[in-house]
Motif scaffolding. Sequence first.
Motif, PDB file in Angstrom:
ATOM      1  N   MET A   1       0.823  -1.191   0.000  1.00 33.87           N
ATOM      2  CA  MET A   1       0.000   0.000   0.000  1.00 33.87           C
ATOM      3  C   MET A   1       0.873   1.264   0.000  1.00 33.87           C
ATOM      4  N   ILE A   2       1.962   1.250   0.776  1.00 31.10           N
ATOM      5  CA  ILE A   2       2.861   2.399   0.835  1.00 31.10           C
ATOM      6  C   ILE A   2       3.462   2.666  -0.545  1.00 31.10           C
ATOM      7  N   ASP A   3       3.861   1.596  -1.265  1.00 28.89           N
ATOM      8  CA  ASP A   3       4.433   1.756  -2.604  1.00 28.89           C
ATOM      9  C   ASP A   3       3.419   2.378  -3.557  1.00 28.89           C
ATOM     10  N   PHE A   4       2.162   1.960  -3.443  1.00 28.38           N
ATOM     11  CA  PHE A   4       1.100   2.517  -4.282  1.00 28.38           C
ATOM     12  C   PHE A   4       0.934   4.009  -3.999  1.00 28.38           C
ATOM     13  N   LEU A   5       0.914   4.376  -2.723  1.00 26.48           N
ATOM     14  CA  LEU A   5       0.744   5.778  -2.348  1.00 26.48           C
ATOM     15  C   LEU A   5       1.931   6.624  -2.802  1.00 26.48           C
ATOM     16  N   THR A   6       3.138   6.080  -2.686  1.00 22.38           N
ATOM     17  CA  THR A   6       4.336   6.797  -3.128  1.00 22.38           C
ATOM     18  C   THR A   6       4.324   6.982  -4.643  1.00 22.38           C
ATOM     19  N   ALA A   7       3.996   5.931  -5.370  1.00 24.21           N
ATOM     20  CA  ALA A   7       3.935   6.013  -6.830  1.00 24.21           C
ATOM     21  C   ALA A   7       2.850   6.994  -7.274  1.00 24.21           C
ATOM     22  N   THR A   8       1.726   6.955  -6.607  1.00 22.15           N
ATOM     23  CA  THR A   8       0.636   7.872  -6.938  1.00 22.15           C
ATOM     24  C   THR A   8       1.050   9.313  -6.679  1.00 22.15           C
ATOM     25  N   SER A   9       1.714   9.541  -5.556  1.00 24.01           N
ATOM     26  CA  SER A   9       2.170  10.892  -5.216  1.00 24.01           C
ATOM     27  C   SER A   9       3.141  11.430  -6.261  1.00 24.01           C
ATOM     28  N   TRP A  10       4.108  10.606  -6.662  1.00 24.98           N
ATOM     29  CA  TRP A  10       5.068  11.047  -7.680  1.00 24.98           C
ATOM     30  C   TRP A  10       4.395  11.285  -9.026  1.00 24.98           C
ATOM     31  N   THR A  11       3.449  10.442  -9.373  1.00 21.39           N
ATOM     32  CA  THR A  11       2.725  10.601 -10.636  1.00 21.39           C
ATOM     33  C   THR A  11       1.933  11.901 -10.633  1.00 21.39           C
ATOM     34  N   ILE A  12       1.258  12.173  -9.522  1.00 19.38           N
ATOM     35  CA  ILE A  12       0.461  13.394  -9.418  1.00 19.38           C
ATOM     36  C   ILE A  12       1.363  14.622  -9.492  1.00 19.38           C
ATOM     37  N   ARG A  13       2.485  14.605  -8.789  1.00 12.87           N
ATOM     38  CA  ARG A  13       3.403  15.754  -8.823  1.00 12.87           C
ATOM     39  C   ARG A  13       3.949  15.981 -10.226  1.00 12.87           C
ATOM     40  N   THR A  14       4.264  14.904 -10.934  1.00 13.11           N
ATOM     41  CA  THR A  14       4.762  15.029 -12.305  1.00 13.11           C
ATOM     42  C   THR A  14       3.693  15.618 -13.217  1.00 13.11           C
ATOM     43  N   LEU A  15       2.472  15.129 -13.087  1.00 18.06           N
ATOM     44  CA  LEU A  15       1.381  15.642 -13.917  1.00 18.06           C
ATOM     45  C   LEU A  15       1.062  17.103 -13.594  1.00 18.06           C
ATOM     46  N   GLU A  16       1.193  17.485 -12.325  1.00 18.21           N
ATOM     47  CA  GLU A  16       0.985  18.888 -11.962  1.00 18.21           C
ATOM     48  C   GLU A  16       2.026  19.777 -12.640  1.00 18.21           C
ATOM     49  N   LEU A  17       3.261  19.331 -12.677  1.00 17.84           N
ATOM     50  CA  LEU A  17       4.313  20.071 -13.375  1.00 17.84           C
ATOM     51  C   LEU A  17       4.001  20.177 -14.861  1.00 17.84           C
ATOM     52  N   VAL A  18       3.549  19.090 -15.454  1.00 19.63           N
ATOM     53  CA  VAL A  18       3.190  19.086 -16.878  1.00 19.63           C
ATOM     54  C   VAL A  18       2.059  20.076 -17.143  1.00 19.63           C
ATOM     55  N   ILE A  19       1.092  20.142 -16.243  1.00 17.45           N
ATOM     56  CA  ILE A  19      -0.033  21.070 -16.425  1.00 17.45           C
ATOM     57  C   ILE A  19       0.441  22.515 -16.362  1.00 17.45           C
ATOM     58  N   VAL A  20       1.280  22.835 -15.388  1.00 17.02           N
ATOM     59  CA  VAL A  20       1.798  24.210 -15.277  1.00 17.02           C
ATOM     60  C   VAL A  20       2.608  24.567 -16.527  1.00 17.02           C
ATOM     61  N   LEU A  21       3.470  23.659 -16.960  1.00 19.13           N
ATOM     62  CA  LEU A  21       4.258  23.914 -18.176  1.00 19.13           C
ATOM     63  C   LEU A  21       3.363  24.040 -19.402  1.00 19.13           C
ATOM     64  N   ASN A  22       2.301  23.246 -19.443  1.00 20.65           N
ATOM     65  CA  ASN A  22       1.360  23.309 -20.552  1.00 20.65           C
ATOM     66  C   ASN A  22       0.653  24.661 -20.589  1.00 20.65           C
ATOM     67  N   ILE A  23       0.241  25.154 -19.423  1.00 24.15           N
ATOM     68  CA  ILE A  23      -0.396  26.474 -19.374  1.00 24.15           C
ATOM     69  C   ILE A  23       0.579  27.541 -19.855  1.00 24.15           C
ATOM     70  N   LEU A  24       1.833  27.447 -19.416  1.00 22.77           N
ATOM     71  CA  LEU A  24       2.839  28.418 -19.866  1.00 22.77           C
ATOM     72  C   LEU A  24       3.064  28.333 -21.371  1.00 22.77           C
ATOM     73  N   TYR A  25       3.023  27.127 -21.925  1.00 27.74           N
ATOM     74  CA  TYR A  25       3.206  26.959 -23.371  1.00 27.74           C
ATOM     75  C   TYR A  25       1.990  27.502 -24.137  1.00 27.74           C
ATOM     76  N   LEU A  26       0.791  27.160 -23.650  1.00 29.30           N
ATOM     77  CA  LEU A  26      -0.422  27.599 -24.343  1.00 29.30           C
ATOM     78  C   LEU A  26      -0.547  29.121 -24.372  1.00 29.30           C
ATOM     79  N   PHE A  27      -0.069  29.750 -23.335  1.00 29.65           N
ATOM     80  CA  PHE A  27      -0.179  31.205 -23.239  1.00 29.65           C
ATOM     81  C   PHE A  27       1.198  31.855 -23.230  1.00 29.65           C
ATOM     82  N   LYS A  28       2.052  31.412 -24.162  1.00 31.21           N
ATOM     83  CA  LYS A  28       3.436  31.897 -24.182  1.00 31.21           C
ATOM     84  C   LYS A  28       3.521  33.412 -24.369  1.00 31.21           C
ATOM     85  N   GLN A  29       2.544  34.011 -25.038  1.00 30.35           N
ATOM     86  CA  GLN A  29       2.569  35.461 -25.207  1.00 30.35           C
ATOM     87  C   GLN A  29       2.234  36.185 -23.898  1.00 30.35           C
TER      88      GLN A  29
END
Length: 183
Positions: A1-29
């Motif tokens: 269960m701990i491994d699942f929670l750790t993997a989920t946490s890292w996945t969520i943090r990575t996706l959050e970074l991707v979303i922020v970078l995506n917003i910056l790319y979409l609105f580069k101007q």
Amino acid sequence: MIDFLTATSWTIRTLELVIVLNILYLFKQHRFALFFGGQSNLNTTDDHTMHSCFIAALTVMVFHFVSANLSQYILTIEMGKLALRQFFYFSMFSCSVAFSVTLFLLHIIRGCTFSTPSRLCLYLAIAQAILQLMQFIMRGMLDNSTLSPFYSMSVVLLNIATLAVIAVYPLKVIINNRKAEDR
């Protein structure tokens, strides 16, 4: 269960970074305005929504990263079991409250209205703070683990829900851009 929670946490943090970078790319101007803009950059409701969603996504990413690293650090501290639990759950509660206050204050400082995703992030953070306070009382004060399975899954589900909320705006923009290109 701990491994699942750790993997989920890292996945969520990575996706959050991707979303922020995506917003910056979409609105580069608007990149500079997203970080340093003020009331003068908010001319339309779309500008308010863009800035509010960016503030929410950035705040979610930063606080999730900070609270995840803080929780890992707290678990390495040598202290009594009950005192460590109290410190851990109170720290996580404090992070949720600090996130809510920061999100609110950044909107006030920027002078933009709360978009639906920002409001939902705020509501989810309040729900998480209440959950962490309940766990603090149950596990930290009463030494009762009855709530622990519910707490673990609820934290994961609240983090996934928050991720989904901040992902909706960039996805809408991408879909609308593709529809506009197809016309």
